[in-house]
Design an enzyme around this catalytic site. Structure first.
Site, PDB file in Angstrom:
ATOM      1  N   ARG A 184       0.801  -1.221   0.000  1.00 22.46           N
ATOM      2  CA  ARG A 184       0.000   0.000   0.000  1.00 22.46           C
ATOM      3  C   ARG A 184       0.836   1.274   0.000  1.00 22.46           C
ATOM      4  NH1 ARG A 184      -5.251  -1.581   0.624  1.00 22.46           N
ATOM      5  NH2 ARG A 184      -5.513  -3.640   1.568  1.00 22.46           N
ATOM      6  N   HIS A 191       2.931 -15.081   8.504  1.00 20.47           N
ATOM      7  CA  HIS A 191       2.522 -15.507   7.163  1.00 20.47           C
ATOM      8  C   HIS A 191       3.537 -16.460   6.538  1.00 20.47           C
ATOM      9  CE1 HIS A 191       0.006 -11.557   7.078  1.00 20.47           C
ATOM     10  NE2 HIS A 191      -0.638 -12.521   7.668  1.00 20.47           N
ATOM     11  N   CYS A 206       8.675 -35.069   5.661  1.00 23.20           N
ATOM     12  CA  CYS A 206       9.392 -34.430   6.772  1.00 23.20           C
ATOM     13  C   CYS A 206      10.577 -35.308   7.204  1.00 23.20           C
ATOM     14  CB  CYS A 206       8.422 -34.249   7.936  1.00 23.20           C
ATOM     15  SG  CYS A 206       9.182 -33.722   9.479  1.00 23.20           S
ATOM     16  N   CYS A 219       9.640 -36.812  10.781  1.00 25.63           N
ATOM     17  CA  CYS A 219       8.546 -37.746  11.056  1.00 25.63           C
ATOM     18  C   CYS A 219       7.932 -38.344   9.795  1.00 25.63           C
ATOM     19  CB  CYS A 219       7.460 -37.054  11.887  1.00 25.63           C
ATOM     20  SG  CYS A 219       6.363 -36.010  10.917  1.00 25.63           S
TER      21      CYS A 219
HETATM   22 ZN   LIG Z   1       7.194 -33.854  10.762  1.00 27.60          ZN
END
Ligand SMILES: [Zn+2]
Length: 253
Positions: A45, A114, A156, A159
């Site tokens: 802006r 964000h 990941c 995991c």
């Molecule tokens: Zn993970």
């Protein structure tokens, strides 16, 4: 409007900001795109902002460099200096450019509301991982939440869960841990400095007001007027980098 905002010179406002920052117990900084315009990234802006130009029927200005060549500027460095002097307790950012972490902010004291274009997030364990070494966008695309899952895309490392871009696009849920941290530190703040945000994007923009409602001083540093200038204890419509450096050198004295 309080008299401080109408009547004080730039130098007097700097002195007042310095006094509040030096006496603060829980200083929180909140940044938006305006802190990165001095690094060459267009904001939304500002006079040449992406949305300002769109409203005039104009395309966004071409960046003079790629996002990977962008460097932190004196504004980012000033915030690092506040951290290194033990004054900054927490940083809340709306930016996805990753320049705060690049400039030396500890990952322990930042909430990137964000996301961060350099990080992937695991949907199972919520850990974030550097995009560089595990995600090839030419093979697996942007990896947004709404993107289709592609064959053999990596999971990941911790995991095996699904990785998505940490960047929060319109319609995506806000990251819970970051929202909780931002809420906690906004409520604990006794001085909160907004830098380079027009405070127009919710829910992120609610945090400076939460701080103010809980008794914090509110300082706004933004080229243009914001929705909440009338709530602020002190406003600077001057350059973010120059104003922060002026504050820092006065803290030195
Ligand atoms: Zn993970």
């Amino acid at each position: 409007m309080s008299p401080t905002k109408q009547d004080l010179s730039y130098e007097e406002r700097i002195q007042l900001a310095v006094k509040w920052i030096q006496n603060s117990q829980h200083l929180v900084v909140f940044t938006g795109a305006g802190i990165s315009t001095e690094s060459g990234i267009p904001d939304y802006r500002g006079p040449d902002g992406v949305w300002t130009r769109r409203d005039k029927g104009l395309p966004p200005l071409k960046m003079k460099m790629t996002m990977d060549q962008v460097q932190p500027n004196s504004g980012h460095e000033a915030i690092v200096e506040l951290q290194n002097r033990g004054l900054l307790k927490f940083l809340i950012s709306q930016n996805v450019d990753g320049l705060h972490l690049r400039s030396g902010i500890s990952s322990e004291i930042i909430a990137e509301l964000h996301g961060n274009r350099h990080l992937m997030r695991c949907l199972t364990c919520d850990r974030q991982h550097p995009k560089d070494y595990l995600w090839d966008s030419t093979k697996w695309g942007n990896g947004y939440r709404t993107s289709p899952i592609r064959d053999n895309q990596p999971g990941c490392p911790a995991c095996g869960g699904r990785l998505i871009s940490s960047v929060v696009n319109f319609g995506d849920p806000m990251p819970q841990k970051e929202m909780d941290l931002a809420q906690h530190h906004s409520m604990a703040a006794d001085v909160l400095i907004v830098i380079g945000s027009s405070l127009a994007v919710m829910p992120a923009a609610s945090f400076p007001l939460i701080a103010k409602e809980n008794g914090s001083k509110l300082i706004i540093i933004n080229h243009q007027e914001t929705m909440y200038d009338s709530e602020a204890d002190l406003c600077f419509h001057e350059s973010a980098g120059a104003t922060l450096q002026a504050i820092l050198s006065a803290i030195n004295e």
